[in-house]
Design a protein around this motif. Structure first.
Motif, PDB file in Angstrom:
ATOM      1  N   THR A  58       0.526  -1.431   0.448  1.00 32.48           N
ATOM      2  CA  THR A  58      -0.474  -0.223  -0.233  1.00 32.48           C
ATOM      3  C   THR A  58       0.773   1.233  -0.100  1.00 32.48           C
ATOM      4  N   HIS A  59       1.915   1.311   0.683  1.00 28.87           N
ATOM      5  CA  HIS A  59       2.770   2.715   0.982  1.00 28.87           C
ATOM      6  C   HIS A  59       3.794   2.715   0.093  1.00 28.87           C
ATOM      7  N   GLY A  60       4.407   1.556  -0.481  1.00 28.50           N
ATOM      8  CA  GLY A  60       5.940   1.333  -1.208  1.00 28.50           C
ATOM      9  C   GLY A  60       6.493   0.651  -0.048  1.00 28.50           C
ATOM     10  N   ARG A  61       7.948   0.700  -1.249  1.00 25.00           N
ATOM     11  CA  ARG A  61       9.056   0.015   0.052  1.00 25.00           C
ATOM     12  C   ARG A  61       9.351   1.305   1.549  1.00 25.00           C
ATOM     13  N   PHE A  62       9.711   0.759   1.832  1.00 26.66           N
ATOM     14  CA  PHE A  62      10.220   1.223   3.692  1.00 26.66           C
ATOM     15  C   PHE A  62      11.423   2.831   2.797  1.00 26.66           C
ATOM     16  N   PRO A  63      11.793   3.649   3.651  1.00 23.71           N
ATOM     17  CA  PRO A  63      12.917   4.570   2.308  1.00 23.71           C
ATOM     18  C   PRO A  63      14.479   4.867   3.715  1.00 23.71           C
ATOM     19  N   GLY A  64      13.562   3.019   4.117  1.00 22.18           N
ATOM     20  CA  GLY A  64      15.483   3.240   5.133  1.00 22.18           C
ATOM     21  C   GLY A  64      15.954   1.673   5.125  1.00 22.18           C
ATOM     22  N   PRO A  65      17.087   1.609   5.579  1.00 25.69           N
ATOM     23  CA  PRO A  65      17.655   0.685   5.904  1.00 25.69           C
ATOM     24  C   PRO A  65      16.726  -0.897   6.984  1.00 25.69           C
ATOM     25  N   VAL A  66      16.508  -1.853   6.721  1.00 26.72           N
ATOM     26  CA  VAL A  66      15.863  -2.826   7.277  1.00 26.72           C
ATOM     27  C   VAL A  66      16.407  -3.588   7.994  1.00 26.72           C
ATOM     28  N   GLU A  67      17.053  -4.336   8.702  1.00 22.28           N
ATOM     29  CA  GLU A  67      17.481  -5.377   8.775  1.00 22.28           C
ATOM     30  C   GLU A  67      17.074  -6.395  10.633  1.00 22.28           C
ATOM     31  N   VAL A  68      17.613  -7.375  10.340  1.00 26.48           N
ATOM     32  CA  VAL A  68      17.471  -8.763  11.455  1.00 26.48           C
ATOM     33  C   VAL A  68      19.442  -8.916  11.828  1.00 26.48           C
TER      34      VAL A  68
END
Length: 348
Positions: A58-68
């Motif tokens: 719905t809102h598109g890709r997250f604008p920053g890095p996402v890591e585990v």
């Protein structure tokens, strides 16, 4: 208790549509220096949580890095501790200043108090309490946040639809007087509906495929409006219809007025409010819109002036768009920020 030299630590309970939008709205907001998500409790596995944070249909890709990393979610380089409990009692709320309850699973005071008994100092709900007595306050940002004292422990941010319609009704009642209200919400599908017919809900209509039909559902919106605008008590009726779109909803609003009006005078009033005192809450447009135009729009409501109609001089029909996810998440964030500043003032 926290002072002004560090962000207040928030925990999100329930990392679904609103939980993820709340986190993202916070990271895109200027109040991020005052509030920080430090923990998330969500029964789903961590990899799924990270994936649905990175990629949002719905809102598109997250604008920053996402890591585990090390069992934590690392977003924009900041670590968020993760738990997967199914009850408030299983979560360690130590060090958290506010829990943002986004699961929707708790509504009565006895249920909500379980968070407090488990160590959470305060709770902000992403849905109305089961009744007005089940929470200490129900707050619509920009309308009644001034009623908060700072010592409340259970606060509701009401609902997306209530946030959309209350500012408009409040304005119209003060300026022209409202006799009666009839409104119909055209709401995007929600996760209490199945994609295909199935034994999914006690409400037989909600057993039908969400993406194949326009489906009437029950709503407590009239009660919610009257709770916040008691001057309209006994004069509000509401219906709700789910429509097969992913996001962005609308309200078809009909009112009878105390003073004579025209479509032009109503639009002029709403346009002035949208460019003035209600600028953050209400937008106004007369362009040839479709619902998708308001995806990721942070306003509580967008008045479509091209659809304003009157019959005679006292019967008015308005059409109002709203992003039921993003607009509401931004209002929740404003409630959390205002409430938290009251604690900080008291501590200092």
């Amino acid at each position: 208790m926290p002072g002004t030299h560090r962000p207040l630590r928030l925990a999100i309970n329930g990392y679904g549509r609103i939980g993820r939008c709340f986190l993202r709205a916070l990271l895109e907001s200027p109040v991020a220096h005052n509030l920080q998500v430090s923990a998330i409790n969500e029964p789903a596995n961590l990899e799924s949580m990270a994936y649905l944070t990175r990629y949002d249909s719905t809102h598109g890709r997250f604008p920053g890095p996402v890591e585990v990393t090390d069992g934590q979610l690392l977003i924009d380089g900041k670590a968020i501790r993760i738990s997967h409990a199914r009850t408030p009692e299983e979560v360690d709320w130590q060090g958290i200043d506010l829990v943002v309850e986004c699961s929707g699973a708790y509504g009565r005071r006895a249920e909500l108090s379980r968070f407090l008994h488990a160590g959470s100092p305060r709770l902000l709900l992403s849905h109305p309490g089961a009744s007005g007595e089940d929470v200490d306050a129900t707050i619509i940002a920009g309308i009644n946040q001034h009623t908060l004292r700072g010592d409340e422990r259970l606060v509701s941010a009401a609902s997306c639809t209530t946030n959309a319609i209350v500012p408009i009704l409040d304005l119209l009642d003060r300026e022209i007087g409202i006799e009666q209200v009839l409104l119909t919400t055209l709401h995007s599908v929600m996760n209490d509906q199945p994609l295909i017919d199935g034994y999914h809900h006690d409400d037989l209509r909600r057993t039908r495929s969400a993406m194949q039909s326009i489906i009437p559902v029950s709503t407590g919106l009239a009660r919610g409006v009257e709770r916040l605008l008691p001057g309209l008590a006994g004069r509000v009726q509401a219906k709700a219809i789910r429509v097969p779109t992913l996001n962005v909803s609308a309200i078809d609003l009909t009112i009878t007025t105390q003073r004579p009006v025209s479509a032009h005078s109503i639009n002029h009033l709403l346009a002035d409010a949208a460019s003035g005192p209600f600028k953050r809450l209400i937008a106004y447009s007369e362009a040839a819109h479709a619902s998708i135009d308001f995806n990721h729009d942070p306003h509580s409501a967008i008045v479509d002036g091209s659809q304003t109609r009157t019959s005679g001089t006292h019967l008015v029909n308005l059409f109002v768009w709203f992003d039921n996810e993003w607009g509401f998440a931004n209002r929740m964030l404003e409630v959390a920020d205002h409430w938290s500043r009251l604690w900080q003032q008291q501590d200092n």
